[in-house]
Write an enzyme that holds these catalytic residues in place. Structure first.
Site, PDB file in Angstrom:
ATOM      1  N   GLU A   1       0.815  -1.220   0.000  1.00  0.00           N
ATOM      2  CA  GLU A   1       0.000   0.000   0.000  1.00  0.00           C
ATOM      3  C   GLU A   1       0.849   1.270   0.000  1.00  0.00           C
ATOM      4  O   GLU A   1       0.601   2.196   0.775  1.00  0.00           O
ATOM      5  CB  GLU A   1      -0.957  -0.041   1.188  1.00  0.00           C
ATOM      6  CG  GLU A   1      -1.931  -1.218   1.083  1.00  0.00           C
ATOM      7  CD  GLU A   1      -2.916  -1.305   2.237  1.00  0.00           C
ATOM      8  OE1 GLU A   1      -2.736  -0.597   3.243  1.00  0.00           O
ATOM      9  OE2 GLU A   1      -3.864  -2.098   2.127  1.00  0.00           O
TER      10      GLU A   1
ATOM     11  N   ASN B   1       2.295   1.855   7.607  1.00  0.00           N
ATOM     12  CA  ASN B   1       1.242   0.870   7.408  1.00  0.00           C
ATOM     13  C   ASN B   1       1.090   0.045   8.678  1.00  0.00           C
ATOM     14  O   ASN B   1       2.022  -0.065   9.469  1.00  0.00           O
ATOM     15  CB  ASN B   1       1.568  -0.037   6.214  1.00  0.00           C
ATOM     16  CG  ASN B   1       0.327  -0.718   5.684  1.00  0.00           C
ATOM     17  OD1 ASN B   1      -0.106  -1.733   6.182  1.00  0.00           O
ATOM     18  ND2 ASN B   1      -0.300  -0.090   4.682  1.00  0.00           N
TER      19      ASN B   1
ATOM     20  N   HIS C   1     -18.612  -9.186   5.257  1.00  0.00           N
ATOM     21  CA  HIS C   1     -17.254  -8.713   5.549  1.00  0.00           C
ATOM     22  C   HIS C   1     -16.613  -9.582   6.613  1.00  0.00           C
ATOM     23  O   HIS C   1     -17.189  -9.804   7.674  1.00  0.00           O
ATOM     24  CB  HIS C   1     -17.286  -7.259   6.047  1.00  0.00           C
ATOM     25  CG  HIS C   1     -15.919  -6.700   6.276  1.00  0.00           C
ATOM     26  ND1 HIS C   1     -15.506  -6.149   7.461  1.00  0.00           N
ATOM     27  CD2 HIS C   1     -14.844  -6.645   5.441  1.00  0.00           C
ATOM     28  CE1 HIS C   1     -14.251  -5.755   7.349  1.00  0.00           C
ATOM     29  NE2 HIS C   1     -13.822  -6.039   6.143  1.00  0.00           N
ATOM     30  N   HIS C   2     -15.445 -10.100   6.282  1.00  0.00           N
ATOM     31  CA  HIS C   2     -14.659 -10.908   7.221  1.00  0.00           C
ATOM     32  C   HIS C   2     -13.297 -10.263   7.416  1.00  0.00           C
ATOM     33  O   HIS C   2     -12.358 -10.546   6.677  1.00  0.00           O
ATOM     34  CB  HIS C   2     -14.423 -12.328   6.677  1.00  0.00           C
ATOM     35  CG  HIS C   2     -15.644 -13.183   6.625  1.00  0.00           C
ATOM     36  ND1 HIS C   2     -15.687 -14.353   5.909  1.00  0.00           N
ATOM     37  CD2 HIS C   2     -16.859 -13.063   7.229  1.00  0.00           C
ATOM     38  CE1 HIS C   2     -16.889 -14.912   6.057  1.00  0.00           C
ATOM     39  NE2 HIS C   2     -17.617 -14.148   6.846  1.00  0.00           N
ATOM     40  N   GLU C   3     -13.196  -9.385   8.379  1.00  0.00           N
ATOM     41  CA  GLU C   3     -11.850  -8.937   8.744  1.00  0.00           C
ATOM     42  C   GLU C   3     -11.228 -10.043   9.579  1.00  0.00           C
ATOM     43  O   GLU C   3     -11.876 -10.580  10.485  1.00  0.00           O
ATOM     44  CB  GLU C   3     -11.912  -7.630   9.548  1.00  0.00           C
ATOM     45  CG  GLU C   3     -10.559  -7.147  10.056  1.00  0.00           C
ATOM     46  CD  GLU C   3      -9.533  -6.980   8.933  1.00  0.00           C
ATOM     47  OE1 GLU C   3      -9.864  -6.377   7.907  1.00  0.00           O
ATOM     48  OE2 GLU C   3      -8.396  -7.488   9.083  1.00  0.00           O
TER      49      GLU C   3
ATOM     50  N   HIS D   1      -8.714  -8.253   0.798  1.00  0.00           N
ATOM     51  CA  HIS D   1      -7.901  -7.055   1.029  1.00  0.00           C
ATOM     52  C   HIS D   1      -6.682  -7.394   1.884  1.00  0.00           C
ATOM     53  O   HIS D   1      -6.756  -8.275   2.733  1.00  0.00           O
ATOM     54  CB  HIS D   1      -8.745  -5.977   1.715  1.00  0.00           C
ATOM     55  CG  HIS D   1      -9.655  -5.274   0.749  1.00  0.00           C
ATOM     56  ND1 HIS D   1      -9.765  -3.910   0.684  1.00  0.00           N
ATOM     57  CD2 HIS D   1     -10.467  -5.764  -0.224  1.00  0.00           C
ATOM     58  CE1 HIS D   1     -10.625  -3.576  -0.282  1.00  0.00           C
ATOM     59  NE2 HIS D   1     -11.077  -4.684  -0.834  1.00  0.00           N
ATOM     60  N   GLU D   2      -5.612  -6.674   1.619  1.00  0.00           N
ATOM     61  CA  GLU D   2      -4.314  -6.897   2.293  1.00  0.00           C
ATOM     62  C   GLU D   2      -3.742  -8.287   2.020  1.00  0.00           C
ATOM     63  O   GLU D   2      -2.795  -8.708   2.685  1.00  0.00           O
ATOM     64  CB  GLU D   2      -4.405  -6.655   3.808  1.00  0.00           C
ATOM     65  CG  GLU D   2      -4.739  -5.236   4.196  1.00  0.00           C
ATOM     66  CD  GLU D   2      -6.233  -5.020   4.374  1.00  0.00           C
ATOM     67  OE1 GLU D   2      -6.955  -5.995   4.620  1.00  0.00           O
ATOM     68  OE2 GLU D   2      -6.684  -3.861   4.246  1.00  0.00           O
TER      69      GLU D   2
ATOM     70  N   GLU E   1      -7.482  -6.202  -3.070  1.00  0.00           N
ATOM     71  CA  GLU E   1      -6.985  -4.850  -2.855  1.00  0.00           C
ATOM     72  C   GLU E   1      -5.515  -4.897  -3.282  1.00  0.00           C
ATOM     73  O   GLU E   1      -5.199  -4.661  -4.430  1.00  0.00           O
ATOM     74  CB  GLU E   1      -7.145  -4.438  -1.395  1.00  0.00           C
ATOM     75  CG  GLU E   1      -6.760  -2.987  -1.168  1.00  0.00           C
ATOM     76  CD  GLU E   1      -6.853  -2.618   0.305  1.00  0.00           C
ATOM     77  OE1 GLU E   1      -7.350  -1.543   0.601  1.00  0.00           O
ATOM     78  OE2 GLU E   1      -6.384  -3.409   1.159  1.00  0.00           O
TER      79      GLU E   1
ATOM     80  N   GLU F   1      -8.927   4.398   0.048  1.00  0.00           N
ATOM     81  CA  GLU F   1      -8.957   4.721   1.479  1.00  0.00           C
ATOM     82  C   GLU F   1      -7.821   5.656   1.884  1.00  0.00           C
ATOM     83  O   GLU F   1      -7.976   6.475   2.782  1.00  0.00           O
ATOM     84  CB  GLU F   1      -8.915   3.439   2.315  1.00  0.00           C
ATOM     85  CG  GLU F   1      -7.653   2.616   2.122  1.00  0.00           C
ATOM     86  CD  GLU F   1      -7.708   1.263   2.843  1.00  0.00           C
ATOM     87  OE1 GLU F   1      -8.782   0.916   3.353  1.00  0.00           O
ATOM     88  OE2 GLU F   1      -6.668   0.582   2.879  1.00  0.00           O
TER      89      GLU F   1
END
Lengths: 705, 705
Positions: A173, A195, A415-417, A485-486, A504, A510
């Site tokens: 990122e 980050n 959404h699964h963080e 993401h990530e 992502e 963001e």
């Protein structure tokens, strides 16, 4: 008998060595020529020319192995060269075009390491847009080995201009830096921002896809394809400022790969073109991946969505439900006994507002983040059991929201963080996917914020890459689409697993709320990050002054409103978000119309003009209608795009609606100045459209019946 | 207002500091006294006396934390002492007795670290058989911390005799050494044998449970209870040869524990007695664990079994199916195309022979190892996807064997070797357990041979201990009993999770086929390994000359046949194997009768006599009949056990069948010399039974109706 055999083998060896240790391979159209050779020490080497110009100078290949002095560096002999040609056209489930041609000439070089009798093959595929090659280890006694480092070289021929981000084992990122190769070292420290998880690799390491331009105007792109059960490759620039060498992501012990024959490594890719648009048009990365392993793909659907998200990113709302406790223990912490903080966005009433907005404007789905328990201490603590992915906060009514969305014809997006806690996610994966099936969620955005667990592993190491792949395959079993993401940067795997509809893996929108990205950021991403697959970039921010969303956030989005529209075309993705708040869209409903109209799946794509860091203009034909859409993203220099619309079907008439920057627009101080105009056009028409610094445009071209 | 508060607090502090920084706690019967104190530096300390004799001299408590200079070592003040008493009797699902008394006096010491305001509590429980204590961290701002080392001391009062194995983060399968504490360092190197995975910790580290005997005849045992989500404790002997300090198993990064308040550590236990039998009779370790979390335990059944196992251990047969390939890839390797090696034991016909034997002799179950694909390269390669736990070899008919066993009234016992690849096992766990449910397997032997994955982790680190616990709890969901080999040593968790019916976690009988164990090995295990829970020791070897099973194996079992019978009583386990080959049992069917008769669940246990390293004699009453069984395991000195049978019910008559060593028996050169005799007995009877070197005996005492 033994001696006799030896003599024969020796004779064969010498005859062979003289005759055929070097071989060349040409691309189908003859523009490319790849030469394979072995050095005097028996080290495999290759070079690549394009229209007679050297693109990759003599570069060696091989591996350093752990606890193995001999390794796989030299002492090789070629024991066979198998040449073949391949030409197919396949139909992706979704994509920039509905048919993809996969056409290459191939050379399989069989190598034998004389002292060890180890077999290592090299498979080269030369396309009309570049070279892909990989290492293959056939079934043999030499079954297990541990890679200390892959020694693949990419030797450049000059001090090329490069568009790079700093090498890092845990984040991609970063903002892009444009510099000569020789300037990378001195600019490196400044290229590293903050980050939540980062492990910069060294002052001479950069990430792929690496985009370059030579002094004589050649465009070169280095990346990899089919990164499966292997660690992600970085590139380390040699002292000569010319030679890149692969630098794999280490595991916790510093090892780069645990291998078992038979195996194939990921492909190393070199895409080359005379025009920047050739790089954008390349399908090599997908072509080097296997065909879809999902038989029935009818449940995979390109999706346009909104989400309860930007208000948390900007700091106006919160993911977490309460400020009362410093840390929570799932299953033990009783939220109903805790005081809500009043800023929790994922509450039933508020989510219904988003559903209403989605239904009103024809969006397919609504993402909600912060719906499940655990956000109070969600990252930064190396917490193992951080989420269970099924237990909502007290103010989020899963069943009620499901029913409400269904009644409105809108899909909820899960959404699964994971907070990087990969074991915990795997432990809950079946339950979480069953929960999704039950409540009719068919896509999930996953997240890996913070340092990964097992502790000491990296986001891009073999162990963790294996995890991402495991999730994608498990999701396919449940007919679930994944937007990770990530996670590691994509490498065309979506051909094989088309349920991976997004990633992502780069600096997304963001960051515009975290202090801003460079104004030309989106003129580079299609040449770098997007080479491997679509990005969930989350465009569509209409309010650049973030303090208007959250007075405590002084960030500014470095783009114009028209630029945001153009991104829906230039930043290809089958998953596109309209990321801003409904209240901001309501202020600019005329411009919002473009976001409502733009499709997310295409039949044809035409790369009209492009220069990395400067501008990109792409025209695409809707897969489900005769309409075309043109998008542009512009860098910091104001300019006018001059387009011929000769891609339109001859004889047909169209109405073009042009959403462009106003003359006085500027990303910095006048980003919301846009102008909407209409014009009747045909395939003979030409269009000139002005773009402001950080600007862009979107054009819809609808057939007049 | 602020100042006023401060004054009050200061006054309270001084008053408190003077009055009550030291406190004592007595055991219910008054024999034990524990004194808690704070040093001048504010370091918590404790000492323990038993009948006026000091058992543990002044010993300090605390933690070194990672990246935290202050840590949790000193600067503490006591802010409260809560004393209470507890007395309950609970009924274990299985055990050495059907009712267990849990009776202790407790003191909870609340501590505050003055400069940091961190709260750390110490909970001491003083039983009539010893002390347990743990650290507790209540809910507070100080939520997350990383343990660099736990600083719990156990200061001995003399140069005790110890029965120890070398500290190791990956194996417990060492032979015991008996020495003075001061001799540990010099004997340490010689105490380390070979193992498939081993990481010896240092020349002064030993494992728990550590058994000791003082010069004045006191028996002391150090161990831990309720080891959950924490790393296993070793003990490091100080330079003074008196002070042990806790030494936790590190993770891959050298960290010892990732913690989040509120939390409790495992208990540290000190069992003490005048007699060695007091140690054997202690239930402290179980009592310090939580009551059963499984509500319906009706499916948990003590089990006596045989298995297709010893023939592989001895090398006569093989786990693997073929010798044709160096490495296999599950799902890609087609076994039906490979030549069987002819030694694969887990083939349908052969398994049916075992089922026949089990049915004929009344065994509950048959274990089969090597039934599933993957054994060709099963360990030593750091292989991730090593087994899938559901795919049989071509010659193993899952369905047919299931039907056959069912028709014979025998249960098949599942085997899941994981090769330490914990992520892979977790990924397949649901499928594997569903497979077991489908084919009516209700117990599984798991294995963790070789180095664990994630690579660099240890068998006893927090991360991996968490895995074992995960498997136990997941198994309970499927009503499956677990018998984990190579997992961390048990710590009484079976009280809470009674489906954990067995563990290996020590040097089992298999080592008798790998070169042999010391002849007195089984006179030590009940004082060490068995303190935490039952062991699947797999006794019952009737043929000590291993070359008679496999001519290429010259190992010799260091025990007599009668000793093997005694172990079914002395080595308590609800899961008992008759480990030898049916052909060997058929040669000694009269002795085999004892194995057939001996129960695996008990109502009462009487520890008649014991001396670690010398002998153990235990009498137990069957839970389901009026019968009693006595077992003995003897060390290297021939002796005669003189027993009073006063434990028998008064007024009743019994027939005792005595399976004893013959006078000329010797583990080395005459191990199969035994004598079976019968005798009518009552509670007034006395019995003298001779035991040879490495010998023992079994006695069944059946009521005469």
């Amino acid at each position: 008998m033994k001696n006799f055999k030896y003599v024969i083998a020796a004779l064969m060896y010498f005859a062979f060595a003289k005759a055929s240790q070097a071989q060349t391979l040409k691309s189908p159209n003859g523009d490319f020529e790849m030469q394979f050779d072995l050095s005097q020490e028996g080290t495999p080497q290759y070079q690549l020319t394009f229209n007679g110009k050297t693109v990759i100078a003599q570069s060696s290949l091989g591996f350093d192995l752990k606890n193995d002095e001999k390794s796989l560096k030299n002492d090789f002999e070629a024991t066979g060269f198998d040449n073949s040609t391949f030409d197919e056209t396949w139909e992706p489930v979704w994509g920039e075009e509905s048919k993809v041609r996969n056409h290459y000439n191939e050379m399989l070089v069989s190598l034998n390491q004389k002292a060890t009798d180890r077999k290592m093959n090299l498979r080269f595929r030369l396309f009309d847009d570049g070279l892909g090659f990989r290492y293959e280890f056939p079934k043999q006694e030499f079954s297990y080995f541990v890679i200390e480092e892959e020694l693949t070289q990419f030797t450049m021929t000059g001090d090329h201009k490069a568009f790079w981000i700093a090498g890092d084992f845990d984040t991609q990122e970063y903002d892009y830096t444009t510099s000569k190769l020789s300037e990378i070292r001195k600019l490196h420290a400044g290229a590293i921002g903050d980050n939540a998880s980062q492990t910069p690799i060294s002052p001479d390491g950069v990430q792929t896809a690496l985009m370059m331009k030579t002094a004589d105007g050649l465009y070169i792109n280095l990346h990899e394809a089919a990164l499966i059960d292997y660690s992600a490759m970085h590139l380390k620039l040699g002292e000569d400022n010319r030679t890149f060498q692969s630098w794999l992501t280490p595991d916790n012990n510093g090892d780069k790969g645990y291998m078992q024959s038979p195996l194939s490594t990921p492909w190393r890719t070199i895409i080359v073109g005379d025009e920047a648009t050739d790089i954008l048009a390349s399908r090599m990365t997908y072509n080097l991946n296997e065909p879809s392993k999902i038989e029935d793909t009818s449940w995979i659907k390109p999706t346009k969505y909104i989400g309860v998200w930007w208000e948390m990113i900007t700091g106006r709302s919160s993911w977490d439900y309460t400020d009362e406790i410093p840390a929570i223990q799932l299953g033990k912490t009783d939220y109903t006994e805790l005081k809500p903080n009043g800023t929790h966005a994922a509450n039933t009433d508020h989510v219904k507002e988003y559903i209403d907005f989605a239904a009103l404007h024809g969006f397919d789905g609504v993402l909600v983040e912060g719906w499940n328990q655990g956000w109070e201490d969600w990252f930064g603590h190396s917490k193992d059991y951080v989420f269970d992915f099924v237990t909502p906060y007290p103010d989020f009514d899963v069943e009620g929201i499901h029913e409400y969305a269904k009644s409105k014809g809108v899909k909820m997006i899960m959404h699964h963080e994971t907070s990087g806690s990969t074991r915990n996610y795997e432990r809950h994966l079946d339950t979480a996917f069953q929960f999704m099936n039950k409540y009719d969620y068919d896509a999930v955005k996953t997240g890996y914020v913070g340092n990964v667990l097992p502790r000491g592993e990296h986001h891009y190491s073999q162990w963790i890459n294996n995890h991402y792949q495991y999730v994608v395959e498990k999701a396919a079993d449940y007919e679930i689409m994944i937007n990770a993401h990530e996670a590691v940067r994509p490498t065309g795997i979506a051909r094989t697993w088309p349920n991976m509809i997004g990633n992502e893996s780069a600096r997304g929108t963001e960051f515009q709320a975290f202090g801003g990205s460079k104004p030309n950021h989106t003129t580079i991403l299609p040449f770098t990050r997007l080479i491997g697959g679509p990005m969930d970039y989350t465009p569509g921010i209409f309010e650049m002054d973030i303090s208007k969303v959250n007075p405590e956030n002084n960030s500014h989005g470095n783009f114009t409103l028209a630029n945001q529209l153009g991104l829906y075309v230039t930043m290809y993705s089958p998953l596109q978000m309209a990321a801003d708040l409904p209240e901001n869209y309501n202020r600019f409903l005329d411009a919002f119309q473009f976001i409502k109209d733009v499709p997310v799946d295409w039949e044809i794509s035409k790369y009209l003009e492009a220069e990395p860091g400067e501008y990109i203009t792409i025209a695409r034909k809707d897969k489900n209608s005769s309409s075309w859409f043109v998008g542009n993203s512009n860098g910091t220099t104001p300019r006018t795009s001059q387009m011929s619309l000769d891609f339109l079907e001859k004889g047909k008439k169209y109405m073009a609606t042009i959403y462009a920057d106003a003359k006085n627009a500027h990303y910095k101080d006048n980003p919301q100045a846009y102008k909407i105009s209409t014009k009747k056009v045909t395939s003979k028409s030409k269009l000139d459209v002005f773009t402001a610094p950080g600007g862009g445009f979107g054009i819809s071209i609808v057939e007049i019946q």
